[in-house]
Design a protein around this motif. Structure first.
Motif, PDB file in Angstrom:
ATOM      1  N   VAL A 191       0.865  -1.175   0.000  1.00 30.48           N
ATOM      2  CA  VAL A 191       0.000   0.000   0.000  1.00 30.48           C
ATOM      3  C   VAL A 191       0.906   1.230   0.000  1.00 30.48           C
ATOM      4  O   VAL A 191       1.619   1.487   0.965  1.00 30.48           O
ATOM      5  CB  VAL A 191      -0.949   0.005   1.223  1.00 30.48           C
ATOM      6  CG1 VAL A 191      -1.826   1.256   1.204  1.00 30.48           C
ATOM      7  CG2 VAL A 191      -1.798  -1.257   1.263  1.00 30.48           C
ATOM      8  N   GLU A 192       0.916   1.948  -1.099  1.00 32.75           N
ATOM      9  CA  GLU A 192       1.754   3.142  -1.255  1.00 32.75           C
ATOM     10  C   GLU A 192       1.068   4.392  -0.714  1.00 32.75           C
ATOM     11  O   GLU A 192       1.730   5.298  -0.227  1.00 32.75           O
ATOM     12  CB  GLU A 192       2.073   3.365  -2.740  1.00 32.75           C
ATOM     13  CG  GLU A 192       2.899   2.264  -3.360  1.00 32.75           C
ATOM     14  CD  GLU A 192       4.346   2.317  -2.946  1.00 32.75           C
ATOM     15  OE1 GLU A 192       5.048   3.232  -3.396  1.00 32.75           O
ATOM     16  OE2 GLU A 192       4.767   1.455  -2.152  1.00 32.75           O
ATOM     17  N   LYS A 193      -0.256   4.432  -0.849  1.00 35.15           N
ATOM     18  CA  LYS A 193      -0.994   5.610  -0.412  1.00 35.15           C
ATOM     19  C   LYS A 193      -2.390   5.177   0.027  1.00 35.15           C
ATOM     20  O   LYS A 193      -3.026   4.365  -0.628  1.00 35.15           O
ATOM     21  CB  LYS A 193      -1.106   6.615  -1.557  1.00 35.15           C
ATOM     22  CG  LYS A 193      -1.642   7.978  -1.147  1.00 35.15           C
ATOM     23  CD  LYS A 193      -1.747   8.927  -2.331  1.00 35.15           C
ATOM     24  CE  LYS A 193      -0.380   9.411  -2.770  1.00 35.15           C
ATOM     25  NZ  LYS A 193      -0.460  10.485  -3.781  1.00 35.15           N
ATOM     26  N   ASN A 194      -2.830   5.711   1.159  1.00 32.52           N
ATOM     27  CA  ASN A 194      -4.191   5.491   1.632  1.00 32.52           C
ATOM     28  C   ASN A 194      -4.668   6.777   2.275  1.00 32.52           C
ATOM     29  O   ASN A 194      -4.346   7.072   3.419  1.00 32.52           O
ATOM     30  CB  ASN A 194      -4.252   4.326   2.620  1.00 32.52           C
ATOM     31  CG  ASN A 194      -5.670   4.065   3.112  1.00 32.52           C
ATOM     32  OD1 ASN A 194      -6.540   4.914   2.995  1.00 32.52           O
ATOM     33  ND2 ASN A 194      -5.889   2.894   3.684  1.00 32.52           N
ATOM     34  N   ILE A 195      -5.401   7.560   1.497  1.00 28.63           N
ATOM     35  CA  ILE A 195      -6.022   8.785   1.981  1.00 28.63           C
ATOM     36  C   ILE A 195      -7.523   8.503   1.979  1.00 28.63           C
ATOM     37  O   ILE A 195      -8.146   8.516   0.906  1.00 28.63           O
ATOM     38  CB  ILE A 195      -5.686  10.003   1.096  1.00 28.63           C
ATOM     39  CG1 ILE A 195      -4.173  10.183   0.985  1.00 28.63           C
ATOM     40  CG2 ILE A 195      -6.360  11.264   1.650  1.00 28.63           C
ATOM     41  CD1 ILE A 195      -3.749  11.209  -0.041  1.00 28.63           C
ATOM     42  N   PRO A 196      -8.100   8.167   3.151  1.00 26.83           N
ATOM     43  CA  PRO A 196      -9.496   7.737   3.196  1.00 26.83           C
ATOM     44  C   PRO A 196     -10.441   8.655   2.425  1.00 26.83           C
ATOM     45  O   PRO A 196     -10.349   9.884   2.530  1.00 26.83           O
ATOM     46  CB  PRO A 196      -9.817   7.717   4.692  1.00 26.83           C
ATOM     47  CG  PRO A 196      -8.489   7.424   5.330  1.00 26.83           C
ATOM     48  CD  PRO A 196      -7.485   8.178   4.481  1.00 26.83           C
ATOM     49  N   HIS A 197     -11.302   8.021   1.640  1.00 28.40           N
ATOM     50  CA  HIS A 197     -12.344   8.661   0.835  1.00 28.40           C
ATOM     51  C   HIS A 197     -11.781   9.467  -0.332  1.00 28.40           C
ATOM     52  O   HIS A 197     -12.534  10.153  -1.020  1.00 28.40           O
ATOM     53  CB  HIS A 197     -13.262   9.539   1.691  1.00 28.40           C
ATOM     54  CG  HIS A 197     -13.709   8.842   2.942  1.00 28.40           C
ATOM     55  ND1 HIS A 197     -13.607   9.415   4.181  1.00 28.40           N
ATOM     56  CD2 HIS A 197     -14.208   7.601   3.142  1.00 28.40           C
ATOM     57  CE1 HIS A 197     -14.043   8.562   5.093  1.00 28.40           C
ATOM     58  NE2 HIS A 197     -14.406   7.444   4.480  1.00 28.40           N
ATOM     59  N   LYS A 198     -10.445   9.379  -0.570  1.00 23.75           N
ATOM     60  CA  LYS A 198      -9.832  10.144  -1.659  1.00 23.75           C
ATOM     61  C   LYS A 198      -8.961   9.288  -2.580  1.00 23.75           C
ATOM     62  O   LYS A 198      -9.134   9.323  -3.794  1.00 23.75           O
ATOM     63  CB  LYS A 198      -9.006  11.301  -1.114  1.00 23.75           C
ATOM     64  CG  LYS A 198      -9.826  12.361  -0.413  1.00 23.75           C
ATOM     65  CD  LYS A 198      -9.014  13.594  -0.116  1.00 23.75           C
ATOM     66  CE  LYS A 198      -9.775  14.650   0.626  1.00 23.75           C
ATOM     67  NZ  LYS A 198     -10.960  15.147  -0.006  1.00 23.75           N
ATOM     68  N   GLU A 199      -8.005   8.543  -2.019  1.00 22.46           N
ATOM     69  CA  GLU A 199      -7.081   7.806  -2.892  1.00 22.46           C
ATOM     70  C   GLU A 199      -6.479   6.582  -2.208  1.00 22.46           C
ATOM     71  O   GLU A 199      -6.088   6.650  -1.045  1.00 22.46           O
ATOM     72  CB  GLU A 199      -5.938   8.721  -3.360  1.00 22.46           C
ATOM     73  CG  GLU A 199      -5.010   8.051  -4.348  1.00 22.46           C
ATOM     74  CD  GLU A 199      -3.953   8.970  -4.925  1.00 22.46           C
ATOM     75  OE1 GLU A 199      -3.130   8.484  -5.709  1.00 22.46           O
ATOM     76  OE2 GLU A 199      -3.937  10.177  -4.599  1.00 22.46           O
ATOM     77  N   MET A 200      -6.412   5.499  -2.965  1.00 23.22           N
ATOM     78  CA  MET A 200      -5.722   4.273  -2.560  1.00 23.22           C
ATOM     79  C   MET A 200      -4.794   3.898  -3.709  1.00 23.22           C
ATOM     80  O   MET A 200      -5.206   3.901  -4.870  1.00 23.22           O
ATOM     81  CB  MET A 200      -6.719   3.146  -2.321  1.00 23.22           C
ATOM     82  CG  MET A 200      -6.089   1.848  -1.868  1.00 23.22           C
ATOM     83  SD  MET A 200      -5.581   1.858  -0.141  1.00 23.22           S
ATOM     84  CE  MET A 200      -7.168   1.672   0.659  1.00 23.22           C
ATOM     85  N   LYS A 201      -3.534   3.602  -3.371  1.00 20.51           N
ATOM     86  CA  LYS A 201      -2.563   3.238  -4.405  1.00 20.51           C
ATOM     87  C   LYS A 201      -1.755   2.037  -3.938  1.00 20.51           C
ATOM     88  O   LYS A 201      -1.252   2.004  -2.819  1.00 20.51           O
ATOM     89  CB  LYS A 201      -1.618   4.403  -4.692  1.00 20.51           C
ATOM     90  CG  LYS A 201      -0.607   4.109  -5.792  1.00 20.51           C
ATOM     91  CD  LYS A 201       0.264   5.332  -6.063  1.00 20.51           C
ATOM     92  CE  LYS A 201       1.247   5.075  -7.193  1.00 20.51           C
ATOM     93  NZ  LYS A 201       2.052   6.278  -7.464  1.00 20.51           N
ATOM     94  N   PHE A 202      -1.645   1.052  -4.838  1.00 19.06           N
ATOM     95  CA  PHE A 202      -0.879  -0.159  -4.578  1.00 19.06           C
ATOM     96  C   PHE A 202       0.294  -0.252  -5.551  1.00 19.06           C
ATOM     97  O   PHE A 202       0.157   0.097  -6.726  1.00 19.06           O
ATOM     98  CB  PHE A 202      -1.743  -1.410  -4.793  1.00 19.06           C
ATOM     99  CG  PHE A 202      -2.972  -1.448  -3.944  1.00 19.06           C
ATOM    100  CD1 PHE A 202      -2.902  -1.837  -2.613  1.00 19.06           C
ATOM    101  CD2 PHE A 202      -4.202  -1.102  -4.468  1.00 19.06           C
ATOM    102  CE1 PHE A 202      -4.035  -1.875  -1.832  1.00 19.06           C
ATOM    103  CE2 PHE A 202      -5.346  -1.140  -3.687  1.00 19.06           C
ATOM    104  CZ  PHE A 202      -5.270  -1.526  -2.361  1.00 19.06           C
ATOM    105  N   LEU A 203       1.431  -0.756  -5.064  1.00 16.09           N
ATOM    106  CA  LEU A 203       2.558  -1.128  -5.910  1.00 16.09           C
ATOM    107  C   LEU A 203       2.596  -2.650  -5.918  1.00 16.09           C
ATOM    108  O   LEU A 203       2.758  -3.278  -4.867  1.00 16.09           O
ATOM    109  CB  LEU A 203       3.872  -0.574  -5.359  1.00 16.09           C
ATOM    110  CG  LEU A 203       5.135  -1.028  -6.113  1.00 16.09           C
ATOM    111  CD1 LEU A 203       5.151  -0.488  -7.540  1.00 16.09           C
ATOM    112  CD2 LEU A 203       6.389  -0.581  -5.349  1.00 16.09           C
ATOM    113  N   HIS A 204       2.421  -3.241  -7.099  1.00 19.05           N
ATOM    114  CA  HIS A 204       2.378  -4.698  -7.209  1.00 19.05           C
ATOM    115  C   HIS A 204       3.796  -5.264  -7.194  1.00 19.05           C
ATOM    116  O   HIS A 204       4.650  -4.857  -7.983  1.00 19.05           O
ATOM    117  CB  HIS A 204       1.626  -5.111  -8.467  1.00 19.05           C
ATOM    118  CG  HIS A 204       0.209  -4.633  -8.473  1.00 19.05           C
ATOM    119  ND1 HIS A 204      -0.655  -4.836  -7.413  1.00 19.05           N
ATOM    120  CD2 HIS A 204      -0.502  -3.941  -9.392  1.00 19.05           C
ATOM    121  CE1 HIS A 204      -1.833  -4.305  -7.697  1.00 19.05           C
ATOM    122  NE2 HIS A 204      -1.758  -3.751  -8.888  1.00 19.05           N
ATOM    123  N   LEU A 205       4.022  -6.196  -6.285  1.00 21.18           N
ATOM    124  CA  LEU A 205       5.359  -6.743  -6.053  1.00 21.18           C
ATOM    125  C   LEU A 205       5.573  -8.128  -6.648  1.00 21.18           C
ATOM    126  O   LEU A 205       6.695  -8.474  -7.017  1.00 21.18           O
ATOM    127  CB  LEU A 205       5.636  -6.801  -4.545  1.00 21.18           C
ATOM    128  CG  LEU A 205       5.496  -5.481  -3.797  1.00 21.18           C
ATOM    129  CD1 LEU A 205       5.619  -5.709  -2.304  1.00 21.18           C
ATOM    130  CD2 LEU A 205       6.530  -4.486  -4.293  1.00 21.18           C
TER     131      LEU A 205
END
Length: 142
Positions: free
Chosen positions: A64-78
């Motif tokens: 999980v690279e970024k988790n800003i609730p109700h705005k943005e979720m970003k994953f880096l696939h490993l």
């Protein structure tokens, strides 16, 4: 790497869309567009590793690279997972982001994927279906 972007307008709040995206039951519902029985293991806290699995314990793992609730979720696939065993992959910056923007008439949900070219056709087929399910669940589920 290919950059793929999918956008859908959903007539409800960003909070509601977020809950549908990441709620345990609703996540299982909308991700059937990719693989029947999909689920995730782990937490969605920034820096944590999460596993995206099918009922046969196959899938992939990501940070999980970024988790800003109700705005943005970003994953880096490993890497990939086969029979529960992690197999690291050299995908570079293979990311998957979900960006929610509040609008006058609801929420714009944008999914942005950085993917190796060999997965483009799969995503082109599946992502619009998945976002359609997110829209339906967000607008119609109690």
């Amino acid at each position: 790497m290919e950059t793929l972007v999918y956008t859908i307008q959903i007539n409800t709040s960003p909070e509601r869309v977020w809950d549908v995206l990441w709620g345990e039951i609703t996540y299982r519902q909308w991700t059937t567009a990719f693989t029947e029985g999909s689920f995730y293991q782990g937490t969605l806290e920034e820096g944590s590793t999460v596993k995206f699995l099918d009922p046969k314990n196959n899938g992939m793992y990501s940070r999980v690279e970024k988790n800003i609730p109700h705005k943005e979720m970003k994953f880096l696939h490993l890497g990939e997972i086969y029979d529960g065993v992690e197999a690291p992959q050299n995908w570079g910056e293979a990311t998957e982001s979900y960006i929610l923007e509040e609008k006058d008439d609801g929420t714009e949900l944008k999914a942005e994927i950085q993917t190796p070219a060999e997965f483009k056709e799969f995503f082109e087929d599946k992502f619009p279906k998945a976002l359609g399910i997110v829209k339906n669940l967000s607008e119609n589920q109690l």
